[in-house]
Motif scaffolding. Structure first.
Motif, PDB file in Angstrom:
ATOM      1  N   ASP A  90      50.100 -48.609  -1.090  1.00  0.00           N
ATOM      2  CA  ASP A  90      49.267 -48.297   0.077  1.00  0.00           C
ATOM      3  C   ASP A  90      50.008 -48.438   1.400  1.00  0.00           C
ATOM      4  OD1 ASP A  90      47.143 -47.898  -1.702  1.00  0.00           O
ATOM      5  OD2 ASP A  90      46.535 -49.997  -1.566  1.00  0.00           O
ATOM      6  N   LEU A  91      51.322 -48.621   1.359  1.00  0.00           N
ATOM      7  CA  LEU A  91      52.086 -48.665   2.603  1.00  0.00           C
ATOM      8  C   LEU A  91      52.186 -47.265   3.205  1.00  0.00           C
ATOM      9  CD1 LEU A  91      55.000 -51.026   1.526  1.00  0.00           C
ATOM     10  CD2 LEU A  91      53.178 -51.576   3.140  1.00  0.00           C
ATOM     11  N   ASN A  92      52.368 -47.216   4.510  1.00  0.00           N
ATOM     12  CA  ASN A  92      52.492 -45.946   5.206  1.00  0.00           C
ATOM     13  C   ASN A  92      53.925 -45.432   5.047  1.00  0.00           C
ATOM     14  OD1 ASN A  92      52.119 -43.717   6.813  1.00  0.00           O
ATOM     15  ND2 ASN A  92      52.204 -44.851   8.740  1.00  0.00           N
ATOM     16  N   VAL A  93      54.235 -44.986   3.835  1.00  0.00           N
ATOM     17  CA  VAL A  93      55.555 -44.452   3.511  1.00  0.00           C
ATOM     18  C   VAL A  93      55.431 -42.947   3.360  1.00  0.00           C
ATOM     19  CG1 VAL A  93      57.392 -44.392   1.792  1.00  0.00           C
ATOM     20  CG2 VAL A  93      56.351 -46.576   2.421  1.00  0.00           C
ATOM     21  N   ARG A  94      56.108 -42.229   4.214  1.00  0.00           N
ATOM     22  CA  ARG A  94      56.057 -40.771   4.191  1.00  0.00           C
ATOM     23  C   ARG A  94      57.222 -40.173   3.401  1.00  0.00           C
ATOM     24  NH1 ARG A  94      56.349 -37.205   9.715  1.00  0.00           N
ATOM     25  NH2 ARG A  94      55.965 -35.122   8.848  1.00  0.00           N
ATOM     26  N   SER A  95      58.285 -40.951   3.203  1.00  0.00           N
ATOM     27  CA  SER A  95      59.480 -40.451   2.515  1.00  0.00           C
ATOM     28  C   SER A  95      59.232 -40.318   1.020  1.00  0.00           C
ATOM     29  CB  SER A  95      60.669 -41.386   2.751  1.00  0.00           C
ATOM     30  OG  SER A  95      61.007 -41.429   4.104  1.00  0.00           O
ATOM     31  N   LYS A  96      58.383 -39.375   0.648  1.00  0.00           N
ATOM     32  CA  LYS A  96      58.112 -39.139  -0.760  1.00  0.00           C
ATOM     33  C   LYS A  96      57.630 -37.703  -0.918  1.00  0.00           C
ATOM     34  CE  LYS A  96      53.464 -41.270  -0.644  1.00  0.00           C
ATOM     35  NZ  LYS A  96      53.388 -41.602   0.785  1.00  0.00           N
ATOM     36  N   THR A  97      58.078 -37.058  -1.976  1.00  0.00           N
ATOM     37  CA  THR A  97      57.678 -35.684  -2.237  1.00  0.00           C
ATOM     38  C   THR A  97      57.816 -35.396  -3.714  1.00  0.00           C
ATOM     39  OG1 THR A  97      58.010 -33.373  -1.562  1.00  0.00           O
ATOM     40  CG2 THR A  97      59.982 -34.677  -1.887  1.00  0.00           C
ATOM     41  N   ALA A  98      56.931 -34.566  -4.240  1.00  0.00           N
ATOM     42  CA  ALA A  98      57.175 -33.933  -5.530  1.00  0.00           C
ATOM     43  C   ALA A  98      57.899 -32.619  -5.236  1.00  0.00           C
ATOM     44  CB  ALA A  98      55.855 -33.680  -6.261  1.00  0.00           C
ATOM     45  N   TRP A  99      58.396 -31.962  -6.286  1.00  0.00           N
ATOM     46  CA  TRP A  99      59.159 -30.729  -6.082  1.00  0.00           C
ATOM     47  C   TRP A  99      58.594 -29.605  -6.935  1.00  0.00           C
ATOM     48  CZ3 TRP A  99      62.303 -30.689  -2.064  1.00  0.00           C
ATOM     49  CH2 TRP A  99      62.884 -31.892  -1.641  1.00  0.00           C
ATOM     50  N   PHE A 100      58.585 -28.408  -6.350  1.00  0.00           N
ATOM     51  CA  PHE A 100      58.184 -27.194  -7.053  1.00  0.00           C
ATOM     52  C   PHE A 100      59.341 -26.204  -6.989  1.00  0.00           C
ATOM     53  CE2 PHE A 100      56.382 -22.841  -6.553  1.00  0.00           C
ATOM     54  CZ  PHE A 100      55.888 -22.689  -7.847  1.00  0.00           C
ATOM     55  N   TYR A 101      59.705 -25.675  -8.149  1.00  0.00           N
ATOM     56  CA  TYR A 101      60.807 -24.724  -8.243  1.00  0.00           C
ATOM     57  C   TYR A 101      60.266 -23.404  -8.785  1.00  0.00           C
ATOM     58  CZ  TYR A 101      63.296 -29.119  -7.961  1.00  0.00           C
ATOM     59  OH  TYR A 101      63.727 -30.355  -7.558  1.00  0.00           O
ATOM     60  N   GLU A 102      60.524 -22.345  -8.049  1.00  0.00           N
ATOM     61  CA  GLU A 102      60.203 -21.001  -8.520  1.00  0.00           C
ATOM     62  C   GLU A 102      61.516 -20.243  -8.627  1.00  0.00           C
ATOM     63  OE1 GLU A 102      56.971 -17.425  -7.780  1.00  0.00           O
ATOM     64  OE2 GLU A 102      57.320 -18.909  -6.190  1.00  0.00           O
ATOM     65  N   LEU A 103      61.962 -20.010  -9.858  1.00  0.00           N
ATOM     66  CA  LEU A 103      63.261 -19.404 -10.120  1.00  0.00           C
ATOM     67  C   LEU A 103      63.104 -18.289 -11.142  1.00  0.00           C
ATOM     68  CD1 LEU A 103      65.296 -22.727 -10.478  1.00  0.00           C
ATOM     69  CD2 LEU A 103      65.395 -21.156  -8.523  1.00  0.00           C
ATOM     70  N   LEU A 104      63.591 -17.120 -10.815  1.00  0.00           N
ATOM     71  CA  LEU A 104      63.563 -15.966 -11.715  1.00  0.00           C
ATOM     72  C   LEU A 104      62.157 -15.736 -12.267  1.00  0.00           C
ATOM     73  CD1 LEU A 104      66.914 -16.543 -13.673  1.00  0.00           C
ATOM     74  CD2 LEU A 104      66.541 -15.371 -11.483  1.00  0.00           C
ATOM     75  N   GLY A 105      61.154 -15.964 -11.415  1.00  0.00           N
ATOM     76  CA  GLY A 105      59.775 -15.739 -11.822  1.00  0.00           C
ATOM     77  C   GLY A 105      59.151 -16.869 -12.606  1.00  0.00           C
ATOM     78  N   LYS A 106      59.897 -17.937 -12.894  1.00  0.00           N
ATOM     79  CA  LYS A 106      59.371 -19.094 -13.622  1.00  0.00           C
ATOM     80  C   LYS A 106      59.036 -20.214 -12.638  1.00  0.00           C
ATOM     81  CE  LYS A 106      59.950 -17.023 -17.527  1.00  0.00           C
ATOM     82  NZ  LYS A 106      58.783 -16.543 -18.293  1.00  0.00           N
TER      83      LYS A 106
END
Length: 533
Positions: free
Chosen positions: A380-396
């Motif tokens: 619950d800390l105010n940590v913004r340095s976080k992300t998931a990743w989405f990859y769109e490559l060759l239509g996948k």
């Protein structure tokens, strides 16, 4: 004429970056969080060992004590530990004062309850922090401050002299000592060098995992450097080439699991690493470990999900620096104590770093990389340095969400409308993490109650949360990972599961749910390769 011997860096050699002899992870290097950890974690633990080393020796020999705050040192090392404590108090007294200044500033701001102007408080900022902080008020009139990190990295508080490096060789069981509770002292089984992480010899040394260098060049790399420990530079090398090499990606999108939270995603045009923690390859685990020699000769992008040491792993990143073009990282909060800038940190070591905000994207050959908002897992800390990743490559389409916790299903409804259904969903399900104070406790300037510690944990998704994400993305394949299952990561994870562990129960539910829907799913372990044709 005799041909000079050509040498490779051995595959069972492991590397440890150190800060004041402690294993380096991201919160130890930014000046202010680093000072807090040096004083409130390292000095405290070492002082406890000096006063009562018998208790520490007894405790570390008990089962299940990995990750605890007991030092794994012998009675003969008491004087060395005492000298490290004295070194902090004498040579780094300015960092002790910097740590104390954080506590003093917190007390000053707590006293300001009127909601009136805070401009006069600048005069009361403790000396070590003067000119390095901005004080502000939120809309409810609560005062706080931000650190001006870019200036702090240029100040006397950022000390490259604290950095050093250590090399060791895996034991017969393929294991390494646990690194987070004990300083790494020079010993018979290591070789230590007092150089900082930006030293150019490191890149040439790590390149020798793939491309041999003449024996005379090995000697030249170490010439003039002060070394300590029982290993010699030549002990780290062999004439034997790595038995396994990287196989270039053919047509389609290739995705390889590297262990824990790591993936290698490749097409014929681009290579991407995600949260790499690359293990040294020992005989015990050689068939299960995808190691350095099997990575591409060039890494176009490394994507880091967040600052924790099992994702932003400095040990691995430094070993890949010579072949890496760009590291993609999430944007931070702009100077809060609990959320230091990963961009600024990595730039100190010569990396090219690109910072992304929520839903920012980077075009790559054949597609794009998108930073996906990431909730939870930070107590619950105010940590913004976080992300998931989405990859769109060759239509996948591939979604990679290490440690993401679905605290608000509405978020994924919104994201789903943007990215659509995916071919692969990889989700971290470390659903019962440690109390948040395990990583952030040293930053507090007041005692945190046991009730608060137990309530606020470093949790990822459980079954219900992960299933709700899958309901949105409707993946063709599901992979559960980032669980710390692999034994070769125990040196920094310290996790032991059995069939009754909540993580095993919750991931089991997810596997059963996917099976009922005829969706291929797997709890990842070791290594795994998938091709999306």
């Amino acid at each position: 004429m005799n041909q000079e011997e050509q040498l490779y860096l051995r595959e069972d050699v492991y590397f440890e970056p150190l800060v004041n002899q402690w294993y380096a992870w991201p919160y130890l290097l930014p000046p202010v969080p680093g000072a807090r950890h040096m004083v409130n974690t390292h000095r405290r633990i070492m002082s406890s060992f000096v006063k009562n080393y018998r208790l520490h020796i007894m405790a570390v020999n008990q089962p299940g004590m990995a990750g605890s705050e007991f030092m794994d040192c012998s009675e003969e090392q008491v004087d060395e530990i005492k000298a490290l404590v004295e070194r902090i108090n004498a040579e780094h007294a300015d960092l002790v004062e910097l740590s104390d200044a954080v506590r003093e500033l917190d007390e000053i701001l707590r006293e300001h309850t009127s909601g009136e102007s805070i401009e006069h408080l600048y005069e009361r900022i403790p000396g070590p922090l003067k000119g390095y902080v901005e004080i502000s008020m939120d809309l409810e009139h609560h005062p706080s401050y931000r650190l001006i990190e870019s200036l702090l990295y240029r100040s006397r508080y950022y000390k490259k002299s604290l950095q050093s490096v250590s090399f060791g060789i895996l034991d017969e069981a393929g294991q390494r000592p646990f690194v987070l509770s004990t300083p790494r002292l020079p010993a018979a089984d290591n070789l230590q060098l007092p150089i900082d992480y930006a030293h150019p010899m490191l890149d040439e040394l790590f390149r020798a995992r793939e491309f041999p260098i003449p024996a005379s060049r090995v000697d030249a790399l170490f010439e003039g450097l002060e070394t300590s420990g029982g290993l010699s530079p030549r002990d780290l090398f062999t004439t034997q080439a790595p038995p396994q090499r990287h196989q270039p990606a053919g047509e389609g999108v290739h995705m390889a699991y590297l262990g824990h939270a790591g993936f290698l995603i490749e097409t014929p045009e681009v290579s991407i690493l995600v949260d790499p923690v690359i293990a040294a390859r020992g005989e015990s685990f050689s068939d299960e470990v995808l190691s350095f020699s099997q990575l591409p000769e060039r890494i176009d992008y490394i994507c880091i999900t967040h600052l924790h040491q099992d994702h932003a792993n400095l040990e691995t990143l430094l070993q890949l620096r010579y072949k890496t073009d760009t590291i993609l990282v999430p944007r931070n909060n702009g100077g809060t104590l609990a959320d230091p800038s990963l961009r600024l940190l990595l730039q100190q070591f010569g990396f090219k770093v690109h910072e992304l905000d929520d839903m920012d994207e980077v075009p790559v050959p054949g597609g794009r990389i998108v930073a996906i908002p990431f909730l939870g897992e930070h107590g619950d800390l105010n940590v913004r340095s976080k992300t998931a990743w989405f990859y769109e490559l060759l239509g996948k389409k591939i979604f990679v969400g290490a440690d993401s916790s679905n605290l608000d299903p509405n978020l994924y409804e919104h994201i789903g409308r943007e990215i659509g259904e995916v071919d692969i969903m990889a989700i971290g399900m470390e659903c019962v993490g440690a109390p948040y104070t395990w990583l952030y406790g040293a930053l507090h300037t007041r005692l945190v109650s046991k009730k608060v510690k137990e309530s606020r944990r470093l949790n990822g998704s459980d079954y219900d949360k992960a299933r709700q994400i899958a309901d949105v993305f409707k993946p063709s394949q599901v992979y559960l990972y980032a669980l710390g299952l692999e034994p070769w990561y125990k040196y920094f994870m310290g996790i032991d599961y059995d069939e009754n562990s909540m993580q095993m129960i919750e991931t089991g539910k997810m596997l059963e749910s996917c099976q009922s829907l005829n969706v291929p799913a797997e709890r990842l372990y070791g290594k795994k390769s998938v091709v999306l044709a």
